[in-house]
Write a protein that holds these residues in place. Structure first.
Motif, PDB file in Angstrom:
ATOM      1  N   GLU A  58      10.108 -10.231 -11.469  1.00 31.23           N
ATOM      2  CA  GLU A  58       8.853 -11.482 -11.328  1.00 31.23           C
ATOM      3  C   GLU A  58       7.580 -10.158 -11.179  1.00 31.23           C
ATOM      4  O   GLU A  58       6.701 -10.326 -10.581  1.00 31.23           O
ATOM      5  CB  GLU A  58       9.287 -11.776  -9.668  1.00 31.23           C
ATOM      6  N   SER A 182      11.159 -19.227  -8.140  1.00 28.56           N
ATOM      7  CA  SER A 182      10.597 -18.248  -9.516  1.00 28.56           C
ATOM      8  C   SER A 182       9.666 -19.520 -10.452  1.00 28.56           C
ATOM      9  O   SER A 182       8.715 -19.057 -11.067  1.00 28.56           O
ATOM     10  CB  SER A 182      11.787 -18.657 -10.174  1.00 28.56           C
ATOM     11  N   ASP A 186       5.857 -18.684 -11.532  1.00 26.62           N
ATOM     12  CA  ASP A 186       5.366 -18.258 -13.156  1.00 26.62           C
ATOM     13  C   ASP A 186       4.346 -18.291 -13.421  1.00 26.62           C
ATOM     14  O   ASP A 186       4.424 -19.659 -12.928  1.00 26.62           O
ATOM     15  CB  ASP A 186       6.817 -19.029 -13.688  1.00 26.62           C
TER      16      ASP A 186
END
Length: 760
Positions: A58, A182, A186
């Motif tokens: 990430e 996530s 994203d």
């Protein structure tokens, strides 16, 4: 010009690779201000060895750059993508064997390097995704999509509880929090900045409440997102409480819990225009009902969209060894895999439909949603990019449906596409051509049936002539000629008697008078007399034509009412504006059968806004196209029924409301004059059905609520939620009594419960 670029690495990378990337990017002219920033650890800490490889999944490189006028964003994107290709694409570093994620499995490592570049230029935001093949997706903000920079998310997950005797562990909650973190961060999907996301894992009641208070006081917030995964409990009187790590159940009373009323209070105090709540917990459907005791009364906080994993009386399910609970797993799939044949971005309604379909297919309780957004429909509020989107495939869908003969489905797709791409002129032209072809095929088919099956040649000829006005086709001219031949040879033809045969010709609601020429068979006469007769007849015809011309000239000059000829040869009286001897502009027409039209015209056709009054008392007021009701309009029937909504070439098509003469009301989607798609049907008795329809039947998923008596073949049932087929309960469903208590869940067949009823 000042711009901000953020680059998110979507592939595993080492610290050394990141540093090399940073140094190389700094060498690009104009990007010297770039720096590497590692966000807070996105994964829940567990038993890890070499966890850095997971953290950098990430990693974000961000900075502010001054761009010269001659250098475009594409110039920098290409250079950045080339660097990633060289550095991440040549040397791959895998995870060490001792690494374990909370779910017990590592994320799959792609064979390709992936990176997303996000730009913020003069307030406009867009995301471009790259991999080894080049540019793969470009997403930009929609009018009603969230603004990532001003959106804040609070992710709450509780898997372990101090009061273990009353609250069992839920191991997949850890994986749930990883997945949602996530997705929300994203850049290809929701794309919130890391600093706008707060994660609370296994926290106590005070810590969770404090964080909710904190986020409710953010001033520049536009959208607030709250996600909770853990235990939920109905505390009585249909009140939902969420369970924190230190919550205790003492003598059937909860302590240190988080009442949903507290969450509602925080949402009400937040200045955010929209609040989106995802709840993965037992009885979470209570969150969609507001603070009231009636299970059928829904009054959520204004400006909210709630998606709950299950109904008020249901449990939310999981497997202990799974990475995620069932609901969050399907919710994650909707975000990460996308939804085919949908728009470029995913709407809130897309998420509900997808999770509902998946859960019901696996015989699990259906989710519940409630939308009360501010001036926005849930299917128009976009939250994420759609990875499965393909513009070429999406635009080609209606053409494939048309080729398969599925005209109504193709029409629906064209309407949806024009809504998403209103400036696509090619698409609009295709839709117009489709409607013309579909109507042409329909008329020809009807004409063939009348010609071959019913031997009604006059009616068949009318259908063929109407088809010919839509599309030139020599074969149709041949069919019209065949009709003429059969009419001349048909027994009992009035033309053989020398009398004028008058036929009423009706097309598109207009009736006209067509006269067949008089045919007289002359007897034998001398040649001289025949020549004289022909000369006299010619003189008479010339004189008659001259008289008629003078009369018509007088009428057209001194009177505003004119006789007009329609495209099919029919006549009607007209008063109004003209151009090239055809109605153009504002005008009033009266037809032979008594029907009247007053409104706008284009090239001799009803086109624009107008009113059509039928001789039987039916009145349509709205928009027209090529002599058809087309667009927004209202039809008031003489019987007392009223339809107010969208039309397409004379048919109910799209959203509309129909008030039946008996007091029933249907509000929802239509296709081909029938209820098709989502809608709400309210009976005069007060009963309601909210769900999917197909060809005027309840079909698909829906909820039926009875105000007076039992629902069909289920004694004591006042609310049914589940699947329907051709108007009957068919498939998995649940029944509730008048107090909202679940009395049956299971399969239905032809309205009948398959299992013993009730089973609870």
């Amino acid at each position: 010009m000042k711009n901000k670029i953020e680059i998110q690495i979507l592939s595993p990378a080492t610290r050394e690779q990141l540093i090399e990337l940073r140094n190389e990017i700094r060498k690009i002219d104009g990007l010297g201000a770039f720096d590497l920033q590692l966000p807070a650890t996105p994964l829940i800490q567990g038993k890890m060895d070499g966890g850095m490889a997971l953290i950098v999944l990430e990693a974000v490189i961000a900075g502010v750059t001054h761009f010269t006028a001659e250098k475009t964003m594409e110039h920098y994107h290409e250079k950045i993508a080339a660097l990633f290709s060289r550095i991440l694409g040549t040397e791959r570093t895998g995870q060490k064997s001792g690494v374990e994620a909370m779910s017990g499995a590592l994320p799959a490592v792609s064979d390709k390097w992936k990176v997303a570049v996000s730009e913020n230029k003069n307030g406009a935001k867009s995301v471009t995704c790259y991999d080894e093949t080049g540019t793969v997706n470009i997403f930009s903000n929609r009018e009603y999509s969230i603004d990532p920079e001003h959106t804040y998310a609070v992710l709450i997950g509780v898997s372990d509880y101090d009061d273990s005797s009353n609250f069992s562990r839920i191991p997949p909650v850890a994986g749930n929090l990883d997945e949602m973190y996530s997705i929300f961060s994203d850049r290809r999907l929701v794309g919130l900045p890391f600093e706008n996301i707060t994660r609370l894992y296994n926290e106590n009641c005070i810590q969770i409440k404090d964080e909710l208070r904190k986020v409710s006081r953010i001033k520049d917030i536009k959208t607030l997102i709250i996600y909770y995964s853990g235990h939920g409990q109905n505390t009585g009187n249909n009140q939902l409480s969420l369970i924190a790590k230190d919550t205790r159940n003492i003598d059937e009373e909860l302590h240190n819990d988080i009442p949903y009323s507290f969450i509602e209070k925080m949402m009400n105090s937040s200045p955010a225009d929209q609040k989106i709540i995802f709840i993965d917990a037992c009885h979470s459907g209570l969150a969609a009902q507001g603070n009231n005791s009636n299970i059928f009364d829904f009054e959520p906080v204004i400006g909210t969209f709630t998606l709950a994993s299950t109904s008020a009386e249901e449990s939310s399910y999981f497997k202990k060894d799974a990475a995620n609970t069932y609901f969050t797993s399907y919710l994650s799939d909707a975000f990460k895999e996308g939804i085919s044949n949908s728009s470029m971005m995913l709407s809130l309604t897309d998420l509900y439909n997808y999770t509902s379909e998946k859960l019901l297919k696996n015989r699990l309780p259906a989710p519940v949603n409630k939308a009360q957004l501010k001036n926005i429909r849930a299917d128009n509020f976009y939250i994420s990019g759609n990875p499965a989107f393909s513009l070429e495939a999406r635009l080609n869908t209606p053409k494939l449906l048309y080729q398969q003969g599925r005209y109504e489905e193709a029409r629906r797709e064209y309407i949806l596409l024009e809504k998403d791409y209103p400036d696509n002129q090619v698409l609009r032209n295709e839709h117009v051509e489709f409607e013309r072809n579909a109507e042409f095929n329909k008329l020809v088919k009807e004409g063939d049936i009348l010609f071959f099956r019913e031997k009604n040649y006059a009616a068949a000829q009318r259908k063929y002539r109407e088809a010919l006005t839509l599309k030139h086709d020599e074969s149709i001219r041949d069919k019209i000629a065949d009709c003429t031949i059969n009419l001349q040879t048909q027994p009992g033809d009035d033309n053989k008697t020398g009398r004028i045969n008058e036929q009423l010709i009706q097309g598109n609601g207009n009736v006209f008078l067509q006269q067949k020429p008089e045919q007289v068979t002359p007897g034998p006469t001398p040649i001289k007399n025949d020549l004289v007769r022909k000369r006299n007849t010619l003189l008479i015809r010339i004189g008659a034509i001259a008289v008629i011309a003078i009369i018509l000239l007088f009428i057209s000059r001194y009177h505003s009412t004119q006789t007009m000829k329609d495209n099919d040869g029919s006549f009607y009286s007209y008063k109004g504006e003209t151009k090239n001897d055809k109605p153009e502009g504002e005008g009033h027409a009266k037809y032979k059968n008594g029907n009247e039209y007053e409104g706008e015209w284009t090239n001799g056709m009803q086109d624009g806004f107008g009113t059509y009054t039928h001789v039987n008392g039916d009145v349509y007021k709205g928009y027209f196209k090529n002599n058809y009701f087309n667009g927004k309009g209202m039809m008031k029937y003489q019987s007392g029924s009223v339809y107010d909504g969208n039309w397409s070439y004379g048919n109910f098509q799209g959203r509309g409301t129909y008030h039946y003469k008996n007091g029933d009301v249907y509000e929802g989607n239509w296709s081909g004059n029938k209820q098709n798609g989502s809608g709400l049907y309210t009976w005069v008795s007060g009963d309601t059905y909210d769900g999917n329809f197909k060809e005027d039947y309840r079909d698909g998923h829906g909820t039926y609520i009875s105000t007076g008596g039992d629902i069909f073949d289920c004694p004591g049932c006042r609310k049914y939620t589940g699947l329907w087929k051709m108007g009957l309960k068919e498939g998995f469903g649940t029944c509730f009594d008048i107090n909202g208590k679940l009395i049956y869940e299971g399969d239905f067949k032809a309205n009948q419960p398959v299992q013993p009823y009730p089973n609870r």
